[in-house]
Design an enzyme around this catalytic site. Structure first.
Site, PDB file in Angstrom:
ATOM      1  N   THR A 291      -7.508  -1.720  -7.705  1.00 59.03           N
ATOM      2  CA  THR A 291      -8.695  -1.319  -8.360  1.00 59.03           C
ATOM      3  C   THR A 291      -9.496  -0.139  -7.266  1.00 59.03           C
ATOM      4  O   THR A 291      -8.748  -0.113  -5.913  1.00 59.03           O
ATOM      5  CB  THR A 291      -9.380  -2.324  -8.317  1.00 59.03           C
ATOM      6  OG1 THR A 291      -9.630  -2.992  -7.273  1.00 59.03           O
ATOM      7  CG2 THR A 291      -8.802  -3.446  -9.499  1.00 59.03           C
ATOM      8  N   ASP A 292     -10.952   0.750  -7.946  1.00 59.89           N
ATOM      9  CA  ASP A 292     -12.238   0.835  -7.289  1.00 59.89           C
ATOM     10  C   ASP A 292     -12.830   0.079  -7.223  1.00 59.89           C
ATOM     11  O   ASP A 292     -12.826  -1.046  -6.871  1.00 59.89           O
ATOM     12  CB  ASP A 292     -11.783   2.040  -7.473  1.00 59.89           C
ATOM     13  CG  ASP A 292     -12.868   2.008  -9.515  1.00 59.89           C
ATOM     14  OD1 ASP A 292     -13.333   0.387  -9.348  1.00 59.89           O
ATOM     15  OD2 ASP A 292     -13.299   2.110 -10.220  1.00 59.89           O
ATOM     16  N   ALA A 293     -13.795   0.423  -6.479  1.00 60.65           N
ATOM     17  CA  ALA A 293     -15.185  -0.442  -5.170  1.00 60.65           C
ATOM     18  C   ALA A 293     -15.993  -1.066  -6.408  1.00 60.65           C
ATOM     19  O   ALA A 293     -16.556  -1.840  -6.520  1.00 60.65           O
ATOM     20  CB  ALA A 293     -16.079   0.838  -4.865  1.00 60.65           C
TER      21      ALA A 293
ATOM     22  N   VAL B  46     -12.565  -2.108 -10.983  1.00 69.79           N
ATOM     23  CA  VAL B  46     -11.806  -1.933 -12.095  1.00 69.79           C
ATOM     24  C   VAL B  46     -10.305  -1.013 -12.331  1.00 69.79           C
ATOM     25  O   VAL B  46     -10.781  -0.360 -10.974  1.00 69.79           O
ATOM     26  CB  VAL B  46     -12.020  -1.127 -13.659  1.00 69.79           C
ATOM     27  CG1 VAL B  46     -13.884  -2.233 -13.695  1.00 69.79           C
ATOM     28  CG2 VAL B  46     -13.289   0.652 -13.461  1.00 69.79           C
TER      29      VAL B  46
END
Length: 138
Positions: A23-25, A28
């Site tokens: 996931t990203d920040a 997601v």
């Protein structure tokens, strides 16, 4: 393989679980990670067919490389989601294969990603296009 042959071939799927590292920040799945999931499904499909890519490289002197990808992102996956990465071979040419791939969320069947991937067969030395060895798919 013609489009008609591909239609008779069942779709292969490979399970994917989403971890923090995917996931990203925003929490997601980072968009580029979907390409990794699609790659894993293609690799596992080859394994299911009994095709060992290391053996193909060492004994036949060819490897498959992604030549082209068209991808559409429809909805995000999130931490702990269980997904299915599917693959359907839709075209086989002398030196390349094209696949229709999707990533679906298992809980509701939502199609998160659709992709069309063309993989080329190339020589290990020099990466020049080579015919796909018939022995692979006989």
């Amino acid at each position: 393989m013609s489009a008609n042959d591909a239609a008779a071939t069942p779709v292969f799927s490979w399970p994917v679980r989403i971890y923090w590292e995917d996931t990203d920040a925003g929490g997601v799945v980072y968009y580029a990670n979907y390409l990794r999931f699609l790659e894993r499904a293609r690799t596992e499909w080859l394994r299911r067919l009994g095709i060992d890519q290391s053996r193909v490289r060492d004994e036949l002197g060819v490897v498959f490389v992604v030549r082209e990808v068209a991808i559409e992102y429809n909805a995000p996956a999130r931490l702990d989601d269980e997904l299915e990465a599917t693959i359907d071979a839709v075209e086989r040419r002398s030196a390349s294969m094209t696949f229709a791939q999707r990533i679906l969320r298992r809980s509701d069947g939502a199609v998160l990603v659709t992709a069309r991937v063309r993989a080329a067969c190339v020589a290990v030395d020099g990466f020049k296009p080579q015919r796909i060895p018939e022995s692979l798919f006989s």
